[in-house]
Scaffold this motif. Structure first.
Motif, PDB file in Angstrom:
ATOM      1  N   ALA A 195     -32.053  60.432 -78.510  1.00 50.02           N
ATOM      2  CA  ALA A 195     -30.697  60.434 -78.055  1.00 50.02           C
ATOM      3  C   ALA A 195     -29.530  60.732 -78.725  1.00 50.02           C
ATOM      4  O   ALA A 195     -29.259  60.797 -79.317  1.00 50.02           O
ATOM      5  N   SER A 196     -28.214  61.188 -78.271  1.00 56.66           N
ATOM      6  CA  SER A 196     -27.028  61.518 -78.465  1.00 56.66           C
ATOM      7  C   SER A 196     -26.450  59.850 -78.885  1.00 56.66           C
ATOM      8  O   SER A 196     -25.874  58.857 -78.327  1.00 56.66           O
ATOM      9  N   ASP A 197     -24.940  61.046 -79.645  1.00 58.91           N
ATOM     10  CA  ASP A 197     -23.978  59.555 -80.262  1.00 58.91           C
ATOM     11  C   ASP A 197     -23.775  59.129 -78.717  1.00 58.91           C
ATOM     12  O   ASP A 197     -23.498  58.029 -79.161  1.00 58.91           O
ATOM     13  N   ASP A 198     -23.358  60.080 -78.352  1.00 68.20           N
ATOM     14  CA  ASP A 198     -22.255  59.544 -76.395  1.00 68.20           C
ATOM     15  C   ASP A 198     -23.455  58.971 -76.228  1.00 68.20           C
ATOM     16  O   ASP A 198     -22.743  58.845 -74.483  1.00 68.20           O
ATOM     17  N   ALA A 199     -24.740  58.342 -75.708  1.00 72.97           N
ATOM     18  CA  ALA A 199     -25.903  58.038 -74.995  1.00 72.97           C
ATOM     19  C   ALA A 199     -24.858  56.645 -74.828  1.00 72.97           C
ATOM     20  O   ALA A 199     -25.253  56.123 -75.393  1.00 72.97           O
ATOM     21  N   PRO A 200     -25.515  55.998 -73.599  1.00 72.69           N
ATOM     22  CA  PRO A 200     -25.455  54.563 -73.111  1.00 72.69           C
ATOM     23  C   PRO A 200     -25.988  53.755 -74.487  1.00 72.69           C
ATOM     24  O   PRO A 200     -27.368  54.126 -74.960  1.00 72.69           O
ATOM     25  N   VAL A 201     -25.015  52.561 -75.254  1.00 67.23           N
ATOM     26  CA  VAL A 201     -25.741  51.772 -75.864  1.00 67.23           C
ATOM     27  C   VAL A 201     -25.571  49.961 -74.871  1.00 67.23           C
ATOM     28  O   VAL A 201     -24.992  49.856 -74.184  1.00 67.23           O
ATOM     29  N   PHE A 202     -27.543  50.029 -75.149  1.00 66.10           N
ATOM     30  CA  PHE A 202     -27.462  48.301 -74.239  1.00 66.10           C
ATOM     31  C   PHE A 202     -27.891  47.703 -75.273  1.00 66.10           C
ATOM     32  O   PHE A 202     -28.684  47.559 -76.304  1.00 66.10           O
ATOM     33  N   VAL A 203     -26.631  46.489 -74.959  1.00 62.60           N
ATOM     34  CA  VAL A 203     -27.151  45.343 -75.848  1.00 62.60           C
ATOM     35  C   VAL A 203     -27.589  44.302 -75.371  1.00 62.60           C
ATOM     36  O   VAL A 203     -27.103  43.614 -74.426  1.00 62.60           O
ATOM     37  N   PHE A 204     -28.767  43.771 -76.164  1.00 63.06           N
ATOM     38  CA  PHE A 204     -29.421  42.441 -76.194  1.00 63.06           C
ATOM     39  C   PHE A 204     -28.508  41.075 -76.610  1.00 63.06           C
ATOM     40  O   PHE A 204     -28.552  41.581 -77.836  1.00 63.06           O
ATOM     41  N   ALA A 205     -27.579  40.173 -76.649  1.00 64.45           N
ATOM     42  CA  ALA A 205     -26.894  39.080 -77.180  1.00 64.45           C
ATOM     43  C   ALA A 205     -27.427  38.000 -77.332  1.00 64.45           C
ATOM     44  O   ALA A 205     -28.364  37.548 -76.303  1.00 64.45           O
ATOM     45  N   GLY A 206     -27.554  37.094 -78.285  1.00 67.43           N
ATOM     46  CA  GLY A 206     -28.441  36.003 -78.182  1.00 67.43           C
ATOM     47  C   GLY A 206     -27.708  35.256 -79.146  1.00 67.43           C
ATOM     48  O   GLY A 206     -27.585  35.309 -80.311  1.00 67.43           O
ATOM     49  N   HIS A 207     -28.542  34.026 -79.557  1.00 73.24           N
ATOM     50  CA  HIS A 207     -28.607  33.133 -81.260  1.00 73.24           C
ATOM     51  C   HIS A 207     -29.918  32.504 -81.621  1.00 73.24           C
ATOM     52  O   HIS A 207     -30.421  32.304 -80.249  1.00 73.24           O
ATOM     53  N   THR A 208     -30.019  32.048 -82.751  1.00 76.51           N
ATOM     54  CA  THR A 208     -31.056  31.545 -82.843  1.00 76.51           C
ATOM     55  C   THR A 208     -30.735  29.845 -83.419  1.00 76.51           C
ATOM     56  O   THR A 208     -31.735  29.528 -83.968  1.00 76.51           O
TER      57      THR A 208
END
Length: 529
Positions: free
Chosen positions: A204-217
């Motif tokens: 995967a290249s640096d400009d490939a899509p970045v997906f983030v799951f965000a949450g908290h513990t």
């Protein structure tokens, strides 16, 4: 089989019916007579199955208030007009109304409920059938714990990670991802622990899509432990298929579903062509200064791009998949000190009472229409949260008065426009004042036709059959910090009915379904729909 219960939320018989259905593990949709989901067409459908006398409640105050001629006229109307009349005055309906494919039951009758619902599998039975289709395992809590998302959720709930102490929850999460090649980094800011962990597909290249799951513990305090039915950090799954514990809904179950969905997706599609990250903080329930906000600032300083972010906050109201948050209102707090002159209460001409001087200005602030909202946001709201003055003595005019208020504002406003309007009102009333402002979040909106909203909506519809409502109401979340990067941000998680309450819980079935929806979202974004 679809099961619906109609009624009024504050009706005692409706409450009894809901508790009975929940105790029996029967999944159902509740439709409040006073909400938009209740339509006259529902009554017309009932008329195809029963008589009007079975629907109307002759013991209701509304019916008794009608004259005999009015009662007769109502019963003589066409089906359409009759349905519309009862829709406009739902207290005329015998409640609750249980609607199933096998028939209707008016009023709460346990024996009738049991008879009409006897062929419907309970939540527990559905879970067992999903996990063990052959039926070769006994139905116990232990069998449910075999599902990886439920097992991980239980482990996380058993960690008493009250804000801001992570207590080892984040290392547990990373240990579940390490074998896949996630590169983890712990970002510590003062007392707050944050996890930033990233997986990149091969090539995967640096400009490939970045997906983030965000949450908290982190979780909020339990309150009086002796008022809980089960230990708040037990992670217990009961006989009805409920997962209990502080953080079960908000939001350790979502975090567990993140992990299992990621693991399964990467194992199935190792060459997915992008980057998947988890951003987990221990400071969402607290001041939220050294958590996601600080991590995002660090990532921006590094030049890290974020394209998509799914926040696992509990968003659903009646059933999993009914609501997603594609935006949030901004939040700004104002703290105003009105300066007066302290003096003896018997000699007001020698003093200046700041409470009296504030009163007309406060009345104007409360009565102001700040805007009318727009198609995607409700109007901006102004609410007083604190008002203090005086020494505690009965004979002293106070020297100052402290007012604290909060704006929840739409995209029609900015902090600057609201501050200017407030200042004009205070100045117009000739007040001697000092004011401090705190902006805790700006409004944001992710387009409904954007890739992320479409991917999540389709995943929900594919798995549950529901078309989710797109909503921007409610409080704030850490999504407000991530949205400032330009990423498409969306919130979707389990039901929010018990969050921050005694006996917080979530249906184990929902966690299994949530995991599938998160997995399908990744497929939709990276592999294609």
């Amino acid at each position: 089989m679809t099961v619906r219960l109609y009624g009024l939320s504050n009706c005692d018989q409706v409450r009894k019916a809901r508790k009975w259905l929940e105790a029996e593990g029967i999944a159902f949709d509740f439709i409040d007579f006073r909400k938009a989901a209740f339509q006259p067409q529902a009554i017309q459908q009932w008329l195809t199955q029963t008589e009007r006398n079975a629907i109307v409640n002759p013991a209701s105050k509304g019916w008794k208030a009608l004259s005999e001629s009015e009662q007769a006229a109502l019963m003589a109307q066409t089906d359409s007009d009759f349905s519309m009349a009862l829709h406009q005055q739902p207290t005329l309906i015998k409640r609750p109304v249980l609607e199933t494919e096998k028939g209707l039951v008016f009023r709460f009758k346990p024996e009738a409920y049991a008879d009409v619902l006897k062929s419907i599998p309970t939540t527990w039975q559905r879970l067992h059938g999903l996990l063990f289709p052959s039926g070769d395992r006994p139905m116990t809590a232990a069998t449910l714990s075999d599902h990886p998302a439920l097992a991980l959720a239980q482990k996380l709930i058993r960690i008493d990670s009250v804000t801001p102490d992570d207590k080892g929850a984040q290392p547990l999460i990373q240990s579940e991802l390490a074998e896949l090649g996630f590169k983890a980094e712990t970002l510590q800011y003062q007392e707050v622990t944050n996890l930033w962990t990233v997986h990149s597909a091969s090539g995967a290249s640096d400009d490939a899509p970045v997906f983030v799951f965000a949450g908290h513990t982190d979780v909020v305090p339990t309150g009086p432990i002796d008022q809980w039915e089960h230990d708040p950090f037990s992670g217990l799954i009961d006989a009805q298929g409920w997962l209990h514990g502080r953080g079960s809904a908000d939001m350790k179950s979502s975090v567990a579903a993140f992990v299992v969905a990621c693991r399964r997706f990467i194992q199935n599609f190792p060459d997915y062509g992008g980057h998947i990250a988890l951003l987990i903080t221990s400071d969402e329930e607290g001041p939220a200064i050294h958590g996601t906000k600080a991590v995002v600032e660090t990532l921006q300083q590094r030049g890290q791009r974020l394209d998509y972010c799914l926040v696992g906050e509990p968003t659903c109201s009646q059933q999993l998949g009914d609501v997603i948050k594609n935006g949030r209102r901004g939040s700004m707090t104002g703290e105003v000190r009105i300066n007066g002159i302290q003096g003896h209460i018997a000699y007001p001409h020698l003093a200046r009472n700041p409470v009296h001087e504030l009163a007309p200005a406060l009345s104007e602030l409360v009565g102001t229409e700040w805007d009318q909202g727009n198609a995607n946001f409700p109007p901006t709201s102004f609410q007083v949260s604190n008002l203090h003055a005086g020494t505690g003595a009965t004979n002293v005019i106070p020297g100052h008065c402290d007012l604290m208020f909060n704006f929840r504002f739409s995209t029609e406003q900015t902090p600057q426009t609201l501050q200017e309007q407030v200042t004009k009102i205070l100045d117009r009333h000739g007040l001697d004042y000092d004011v401090d402002w705190t902006v805790s979040g700006l409004p944001f909106e992710t387009p409904k036709n954007g890739e992320l909203v479409q991917a999540v909506s389709q995943a929900i519809e594919t798995h549950t059959g529901h078309q989710p409502e797109h909503n921007t109401g409610g409080g704030t979340s850490d999504g407000r910090f991530i949205a400032q990067t330009g990423a498409q941000v969306l919130e979707f998680g389990p039901l929010n009915a018990t969050i921050h309450k005694i006996d917080e819980r979530v249906a184990a079935q929902d966690i299994i379904d949530l995991t599938e929806i998160y997995y399908q979202t990744l497929r939709n974004l990276f592999i294609g729909r």
